[in-house]
Every structure is written in C-alpha cells, then in structure tokens.
Write a protein that holds these residues in place. Structure first.
Motif, PDB file in Angstrom:
ATOM      1  N   LEU A   1       0.666  -1.164  -0.161  1.00 47.46           N
ATOM      2  CA  LEU A   1       0.215  -0.021   0.092  1.00 47.46           C
ATOM      3  C   LEU A   1       1.021   1.225   0.020  1.00 47.46           C
ATOM      4  O   LEU A   1       0.725   2.245  -0.759  1.00 47.46           O
ATOM      5  CB  LEU A   1      -0.954   0.048   1.261  1.00 47.46           C
ATOM      6  CG  LEU A   1      -2.019  -1.060   1.227  1.00 47.46           C
ATOM      7  CD1 LEU A   1      -2.573  -1.210   2.648  1.00 47.46           C
ATOM      8  CD2 LEU A   1      -3.036  -0.896   0.066  1.00 47.46           C
ATOM      9  N   GLN A   2       1.924   1.329   0.755  1.00 43.85           N
ATOM     10  CA  GLN A   2       2.710   2.358   0.818  1.00 43.85           C
ATOM     11  C   GLN A   2       3.528   2.800  -0.462  1.00 43.85           C
ATOM     12  O   GLN A   2       3.585   3.716  -0.843  1.00 43.85           O
ATOM     13  CB  GLN A   2       3.985   2.129   1.969  1.00 43.85           C
ATOM     14  CG  GLN A   2       4.588   3.389   2.415  1.00 43.85           C
ATOM     15  CD  GLN A   2       5.640   2.985   3.183  1.00 43.85           C
ATOM     16  OE1 GLN A   2       6.479   2.268   3.023  1.00 43.85           O
ATOM     17  NE2 GLN A   2       5.681   3.626   4.461  1.00 43.85           N
ATOM     18  N   GLU A   3       3.739   1.764  -1.096  1.00 46.05           N
ATOM     19  CA  GLU A   3       4.498   1.813  -2.474  1.00 46.05           C
ATOM     20  C   GLU A   3       3.695   2.349  -3.306  1.00 46.05           C
ATOM     21  O   GLU A   3       4.068   2.910  -4.532  1.00 46.05           O
ATOM     22  CB  GLU A   3       5.325   0.311  -2.702  1.00 46.05           C
ATOM     23  CG  GLU A   3       6.568   0.115  -2.008  1.00 46.05           C
ATOM     24  CD  GLU A   3       6.822  -1.552  -2.387  1.00 46.05           C
ATOM     25  OE1 GLU A   3       6.173  -2.156  -2.990  1.00 46.05           O
ATOM     26  OE2 GLU A   3       7.947  -1.571  -1.778  1.00 46.05           O
ATOM     27  N   ARG A   4       2.331   2.044  -3.389  1.00 46.29           N
ATOM     28  CA  ARG A   4       1.474   2.398  -4.255  1.00 46.29           C
ATOM     29  C   ARG A   4       0.754   3.791  -3.937  1.00 46.29           C
ATOM     30  O   ARG A   4      -0.421   4.270  -4.445  1.00 46.29           O
ATOM     31  CB  ARG A   4       0.426   1.424  -4.531  1.00 46.29           C
ATOM     32  CG  ARG A   4       0.976   0.152  -4.866  1.00 46.29           C
ATOM     33  CD  ARG A   4      -0.095  -1.190  -5.181  1.00 46.29           C
ATOM     34  NE  ARG A   4      -0.566  -1.060  -6.364  1.00 46.29           N
ATOM     35  CZ  ARG A   4      -1.464  -1.966  -7.019  1.00 46.29           C
ATOM     36  NH1 ARG A   4      -1.289  -3.128  -6.464  1.00 46.29           N
ATOM     37  NH2 ARG A   4      -2.323  -1.864  -7.879  1.00 46.29           N
TER      38      ARG A   4
ATOM     39  N   ILE B   1      -9.005  -1.456  -0.965  1.00 43.43           N
ATOM     40  CA  ILE B   1      -8.447  -0.031  -0.531  1.00 43.43           C
ATOM     41  C   ILE B   1      -8.088   0.744  -1.752  1.00 43.43           C
ATOM     42  O   ILE B   1      -8.306   1.693  -2.058  1.00 43.43           O
ATOM     43  CB  ILE B   1      -7.235  -0.204   0.483  1.00 43.43           C
ATOM     44  CG1 ILE B   1      -7.667  -0.653   1.593  1.00 43.43           C
ATOM     45  CG2 ILE B   1      -6.761   0.986   0.556  1.00 43.43           C
ATOM     46  CD1 ILE B   1      -6.606  -1.202   2.763  1.00 43.43           C
ATOM     47  N   LEU B   2      -7.381   0.164  -2.936  1.00 42.65           N
ATOM     48  CA  LEU B   2      -6.821   0.443  -3.945  1.00 42.65           C
ATOM     49  C   LEU B   2      -8.042   1.017  -4.878  1.00 42.65           C
ATOM     50  O   LEU B   2      -7.964   1.916  -5.809  1.00 42.65           O
ATOM     51  CB  LEU B   2      -5.951  -0.355  -4.740  1.00 42.65           C
ATOM     52  CG  LEU B   2      -4.655  -0.630  -3.945  1.00 42.65           C
ATOM     53  CD1 LEU B   2      -3.785  -1.403  -4.559  1.00 42.65           C
ATOM     54  CD2 LEU B   2      -3.702   0.661  -4.111  1.00 42.65           C
ATOM     55  N   MET B   3      -9.244   0.222  -4.960  1.00 43.44           N
ATOM     56  CA  MET B   3     -10.390   0.430  -5.585  1.00 43.44           C
ATOM     57  C   MET B   3     -11.211   1.902  -5.136  1.00 43.44           C
ATOM     58  O   MET B   3     -12.244   1.970  -5.318  1.00 43.44           O
ATOM     59  CB  MET B   3     -11.363  -0.622  -5.850  1.00 43.44           C
ATOM     60  CG  MET B   3     -10.566  -1.938  -6.601  1.00 43.44           C
ATOM     61  SD  MET B   3     -11.458  -3.390  -6.733  1.00 43.44           S
ATOM     62  CE  MET B   3     -13.084  -2.650  -7.504  1.00 43.44           C
ATOM     63  N   ARG B   4     -10.413   2.337  -3.963  1.00 45.95           N
ATOM     64  CA  ARG B   4     -11.107   3.515  -3.340  1.00 45.95           C
ATOM     65  C   ARG B   4     -12.620   3.277  -2.949  1.00 45.95           C
ATOM     66  O   ARG B   4     -13.524   3.684  -3.271  1.00 45.95           O
ATOM     67  CB  ARG B   4     -11.472   4.776  -4.414  1.00 45.95           C
ATOM     68  CG  ARG B   4     -10.140   5.135  -5.008  1.00 45.95           C
ATOM     69  CD  ARG B   4     -10.159   6.331  -5.979  1.00 45.95           C
ATOM     70  NE  ARG B   4     -10.590   7.352  -5.434  1.00 45.95           N
ATOM     71  CZ  ARG B   4      -9.862   8.270  -5.022  1.00 45.95           C
ATOM     72  NH1 ARG B   4      -8.373   8.230  -4.937  1.00 45.95           N
ATOM     73  NH2 ARG B   4     -10.262   9.276  -4.127  1.00 45.95           N
TER      74      ARG B   4
END
Length: 223
Positions: free
Chosen positions: A93-96, A209-212
């Motif tokens: 998550l941090q890297e993205r 999470i990444l899909m908001r």
C-alpha cells in the motif's frame, strides 16, 4: 487515498497480553477471574467501557484500568503477534501511494511501542490513539480528531478494522469502512455496523483499498 487501520485484531493479535492483563487486574481486586476465551470481547472496545461492563459499573473501574495498564505496559503489550501477511500488505500500500495511519482505542503511547517493537511504525504517517484521561477512546471521537489534525477529505479515506466500533466511528465521520474477519468481531457484527466490504485475509485487503472503497455502498450482503 488514505487508509486508517485499527491495531488490535487487525494488524496484530493481542489476545494473550490483553486477557492476561484483565485477569491480573481482576485478581488484584479480588474479583472472580474468567478464562481467557471468555474475555476476548474486551479486545476492541475502549478499555474503560469494557471494565465498566465487566464490573457492573462499580466504583472499581478506574482502579481496574490502572491495574490493567500496570501489567500491560510492562509485559502485556509484548504478548502480541503480527498477523501473517500484514507487513507485506502495508509495504504494498505504501509503495502504491496510499497514506497510512493507525487509529486505535489503545493508549497512543502503547500503540507506538507495539508498532516500534514489530518494526511496523515505518509504514505509517502517524499513529493515533487514546489519552490517559480516556480522550479519543471512542472511535467516533478519535477519527474526528484525526480529521481535524490531518485535514483530509473523509470521502478519500477508509477505515479498516475488526469490530463494530471501527465501522461506527467511520460512519459518524463520513468514511467508508472495511471489516476484517481475522480479528475478534463476527461477520454479522461488522455487517450490522455498516461496513462496505468484508475481507477474510490480509493478502486480499489491498484491492478494495486501491479501488477507493469510499465510493462503495455503505452496506453489503453477507458473502
């Protein structure tokens, strides 16, 4: 995107340290000492609320909290274990580009010690928790405090946790929430509290999470 993480039951499994410290406090007060498995409901809610229920609202609650912290600060906080897959999740998550925060009802100083001990602090922009006077022990107050301090848009953030208190606190402040099932809240508890999604393993958490997930519906049917 911003992700707020609960600590106990979400990042780490604190059962041994918390239940033994509760047992210690009860023993010092001369109260009956339940088995550890009968005290897991104490994991998640504010400590003072747990002891209030456990002791029937007696005038010994504040002393029970003090005794609990006496043992927990010296021993209990290290009787803990990081859930498998959590470090890899946080690094991903941090890297993205996801900004990560801890939002826990645990004392802020205890949370920092635990995360430092397990080398997880490096993933988080800040670690937020409660104060000695019980300020911000309620997740609604805590998340409100985080929003005041960090000034991000709640619609761009998500709260991740294992108990209803995480979802209730998120909803009160305009955040969506994701319920994780490897902790101490039941699936139904989380669904009833209004999580947008249930996730069964840390390796499956990055995608929502990444899909908001702040744009997802507030409720979901049980899988």
């Amino acid at each position: 995107m911003i992700a707020l993480f609960d600590l106990d039951g979400t990042l780490t499994d604190p059962k041994t340290g918390i239940t033994r410290s509760v047992q210690y406090a009860l023993g010092k007060l001369g109260r009956p000492i339940p088995e550890a498995d009968d005290l897991t409901w104490m994991i998640g809610p504010p400590l003072i609320a747990g002891f209030t229920e456990l002791l029937g609202g007696s005038d010994e609650v504040q002393e029970a909290v003090r005794l609990y912290r006496e043992r927990y600060s010296a021993i209990g906080l290290y009787e803990n274990e990081v859930y498998a897959g959590i470090p890899a999740l946080l690094q991903n998550l941090q890297e993205r580009g996801i900004r990560l925060y801890v939002a826990t009802s645990k004392l802020q100083v205890f949370a920092r010690w635990i995360l430092d001990h397990f080398d997880l602090s490096r993933f988080f922009s800040e670690i937020y928790g409660s104060e000695l006077d019980n300020r911000n022990a309620d997740k609604r107050d805590l998340i409100r405090h985080i929003l005041e301090q960090e000034r991000f848009n709640p619609m761009n953030a998500v709260m991740i946790g294992d108990r209803k208190h995480d979802a209730i606190g998120a909803k009160a402040n305009g955040l969506a929430s994701i319920g994780v099932t490897w902790g101490y809240g039941s699936r139904q508890e989380l669904l009833d509290a209004g999580v947008a999604r249930l996730v069964d393993a840390p390796q499956d958490l990055a995608e929502p999470i990444l899909m908001r997930t702040a744009t997802m519906p507030r409720r979901a049917a049980a899988p």
